[in-house]
Design a protein around this motif. Structure first.
Motif, short mmCIF file in Angstrom:
data_model
loop_
_atom_site.label_atom_id
_atom_site.label_comp_id
_atom_site.label_asym_id
_atom_site.label_seq_id
_atom_site.Cartn_x
_atom_site.Cartn_y
_atom_site.Cartn_z
N GLN A 136 60.72 -4.75 6.78
CA GLN A 136 59.94 -4.78 5.53
C GLN A 136 58.73 -5.70 5.67
O GLN A 136 57.63 -5.40 5.20
CB GLN A 136 60.80 -5.28 4.35
N GLN A 183 55.94 -4.04 7.50
CA GLN A 183 55.17 -3.13 6.65
C GLN A 183 54.21 -3.90 5.74
O GLN A 183 53.04 -3.54 5.60
CB GLN A 183 56.13 -2.29 5.78
N GLU A 232 49.97 -3.73 5.93
CA GLU A 232 49.13 -3.37 4.78
C GLU A 232 48.01 -4.40 4.57
O GLU A 232 46.87 -4.03 4.30
CB GLU A 232 49.98 -3.25 3.50
#
Lengths: 326, 326, 326, 326
Positions: A81, A84, A88
């Motif tokens: 997580q 990710q 971004e």
């Protein structure tokens, strides 16, 4: 009690570094013969190496190149997580290059650059080194037996990068990746150098001013011992075998690490940490700000002689004016 | 890529420890004369002390008591939000005692106990030590000048607690507070001892089996040097001044720390860390599991002599059968 | 001012030692791989070795034999005249065996035994080692470059011999050869062990009681580092490669040397000196006398754990009851 | 076998040194607070000090004076007969000044000077220090308990003297007193510096060229630790208390000693030896000759930075041009 923004804890560690070398075999020999590292793979123009206490498949990739310098730095995230979330942010900063399938030793990775152009990547999946039977040790927290060759380093510690604008790189790393500023040299309010970390270490990476405003250079890569005296053993060995010791063993003021600097045969500067200095356990640690004028004899070396001019000016690739090694 | 539960990162550090002593002045003298600590406050039956590189007001509180042992351990959270989250979990586990206004050196704190009854507290607000002019140093990341007294310790490192049920305490600390298991001794599947941490250190606290199933005992408190040779300087000094060295300087297998154990005049065991061993930077680090039979001569001491019987059996308060010190 | 007898200063140093080994290749490998010694010659059943800072051709001769133990010890005199004087005294004591033409590394030598039967020789002429070009170093007081193999020892330090009657051997060495008594363990007036020297070192040889009254045994041979931390490096390396560390690094009370004891694969006990303790510069130094009851925990190890039973009882050749190594 | 002249072995050691100081109380405080020495007597304008492992009454006499520099150096002979022999030789060389009754700590002494005018004395009778009850230690070869103050030195090591003609001083010391030349720096055949000894140490005294041809200066006095890491502890302590470290801890090429140089508050340069390097046990040791051009970076420091200009030019008393301390 003030409720501010909570810290980002998404990057776990500097997991590996790729070094460019114009003399790859001599560079590999240096790390094996004197620093006791072992080769775990070869592929194309690259050789992969690890230190004996590192659990992963490799921490160093030596790649043949016309000039010395940084190939790339690989950062491991604390979770998928976290990976990710950071990808971004990097994309949002406009510095993303895209995903690759991985490399020997790790899985898919997202490539990006710092504002100054240093190549980096983010990933989560890693391959652990599988020791052969004769390498297995009764010391269960040690990946493989201690080698009898050289003065063997224990693990990768950190990276120092020269930048045309260290303040800008510093800002990107803190904003997009969650690094925290630990110590900084300022000159009339300008950031001359900044030591930043995601862990209890004072830094996994530092950025320092490249005096000619050149971009994307490597200042040095550092491996760790944990035992200050080891630096004297290594220095004695390297001196006797005609290797260049740029800064002899001494205690840094900044970070309080016990350190030394040598140049590997390919031309890159390598630092060795006898001990990594103080750890930052305080969650509200205030950055330590040094004025440039207070640094020589205090911030660079707390006990040793001031750093030579070459330390402040020369990175790899080496561009003119070249500092001549003795 | 597997998306599991993300780690809890709400506890930052062991910030202070209160020790009980039946001979408080002798205990305080020991920490000042030999370990170079300084007194920062006195209040009621308590004396507050700090090491020269600690930024907070104090890390050690010596309180007069009939028997030696643990007063309490104080944990600092990473943020005020983190404090609220952890208090909720502790309450949910039924081990909360309630809020206090604070103590000399920190603000409001939530008191609780481990399942075995060791007193602990959680807090976020701290007071930083304000150095006097003659204590100020040019080494800006050092809180105060290095003292010329004794072999001065640099900071509090960790705590080891004896428990009637170390597995249960271990479970509470990991579930409610987010500690991660780093190394463990097991005997036929039972947890004999467990080293757990919230930081890159191998442990801020360990729990080990109290062989008589007695509850709430202290095994030892540890201060850190960072320089292995310092332990020999201290051991030479303490031996010459007739203090009891229970375990001479050696390298732990578990944690790889370079350590020694002495007893302070009040009867508590004090460990000193020459270096804190390996750091855990791997976010998916798998606990290292030692079988009890493999521990003597490998896990306890990697190089030194096996630990004496007293190390495995005696905590404070000392209950029968008392191990006679030399 | 009292005008007593002037001291004899005819023996300069312990110049070499011959060790017997039932596993000569493994013994040679041990000294090369872990202690960084190099082979300088082979002849018959013997291999000759030297440490990198030794100026002479060799300091260690490993000779294949059914059992481990001492081959002989070679003493160099301060002058040819001194050699003649000492030979006369040894002859007068009835312990002379006669002249030999020499051996690889030295010229004619006079062989003799101690009262207990340990083989020794006296000589003056030596061969200096001629370094090859790649071995030459800029450190002009160092014989050859520091090797990158193992944790390399720097020079031969001393010998410890077990004796059925250490007091008698002690008397012969002081009377006939001019050794001076530096430290001694006594038990009800009997000499249990005696450390004697001809130089500023506390000892070049010690004699200690063989508890079964067996004759002519070797207790240990010692090489020197000068750097205490080196012992930890070596101990870590040897432990990881499954060699037996009988006594981990610690500070001797007697001599104050920082020491450790290991067993080489042939079975002989080898000591390593991290530092050689105090030097005796006082020409009227009074022997330090220890009562046996004060030795454990003070005289054997000043800081470390008391010596194991095996240290007090087992020499080579090993005779029953054999102490089983782990 | 060649029968040459046998060596003179009449001088045993450097037993004490008198330092002049314009700030005697600050000088005394420096040796007590940081180097852990203790005061054993005061008389007139002089204070007498000893290190905790020294058996004699004192090794250092601080005497108030307008300028820093050497008071005198005291040499102890190996016997009363040796004293008579050396006095005759000194007289024959025309450098004798005559007998004195003695001083606190030793008996009758014969005063003389070197050709360059450094004051020295020869004596045999000494007073041993009588420890008070609380100073007595179980470590029987240690004169008194280790102090808890500073980083305590263990014994006086050597003296370095600047000379208008080091070759001439060297010749006198070897001819009249029996010193042996161990290492030497030469420049076009001229003696720039010479390290000479009467023991297994590389030197008890060195003579080096005073660049302005001034006479009788002190370059430095050295105390010994035996443990290299101690220098870092002391350097950290002194730096933090604003004392001047002229040369940080490093390994000398000449002598291989691990050393550092500081200035005491009275202005004299003090060296500290972490270890004293190699010992000379070879009775036919050939002097090691360094060409001046090979010294910087090899002979001065084997690993550390080259010595600063001040080290080569400034002794005490300080004469123009004065090197300004930071």
């Amino acid at each position: 009690m003030t409720y501010g923004k909570e810290p980002i804890m998404d990057i776990a560690q500097l997991a590996h570094v790729e070094l460019f070398s114009p003399k790859p075999e001599k560079t590999v020999d240096f790390f094996k013969k004197f620093l006791g590292m072992t080769e775990t793979a070869r592929s194309g123009q690259s050789v992969y190496l690890r230190a004996y206490e590192e659990m992963y498949h490799n921490s160093l990739k030596i790649t043949e190149s016309k000039e010395a310098g940084l190939g790339h730095a690989g950062w491991r995230t604390t979770s998928p997580q976290a990976l990710q979330r950071r990808v971004e942010e990097v994309k949002a900063a406009g510095l993303g290059k895209g995903w690759i399938d991985g490399d020997i030793g790790h899985g898919e990775a997202f490539q990006f650059t710092t504002p100054d152009g240093h190549n980096m990547e983010l990933f989560f999946d890693v391959d652990y080194y599988k020791p052969q039977d004769h390498e297995k040790t009764k010391l269960l927290n040690r990946a493989t037996k201690r080698p009898s060759q050289g003065v063997p380093v224990r693990r990768l510690d950190h990276l120092n990068l020269m930048s045309s604008n260290p303040g800008k790189d510093n800002q990107f790393m803190t904003d997009a990746l969650g690094f925290r500023v630990r110590e900084q040299i300022q000159d009339n309010g300008n950031v001359v150098a900044s030591w930043i970390s995601v862990s209890n270490l004072v830094h996994e990476v530092a950025f320092m001013q490249e005096p000619q405003q050149e971009k994307g250079k490597l200042h040095h890569l550092c491996y760790w011992y944990g035992i200050p005296q080891n630096l004297y053993e290594l220095a004695d060995l390297l001196k006797d075998h005609d290797h260049f010791i740029e800064v002899p063993p001494n205690k840094h003021g900044i970070s309080q690490a016990f350190c030394m600097y040598v140049h590997e045969p390919g031309g890159n500067r390598i630092e060795l940490f006898g001990d990594s200095g103080y750890l930052i356990l305080d969650p509200t640690f205030e950055p330590v700000i040094w004025e440039m004028e207070d640094v020589p004899g205090n911030g660079d070396t707390w006990i040793g002689s001031e750093f030579p001019e070459s330390w402040w000016t020369q990175g790899t690739p080496i561009t003119s004016p070249k500092i001549v090694n003795r």
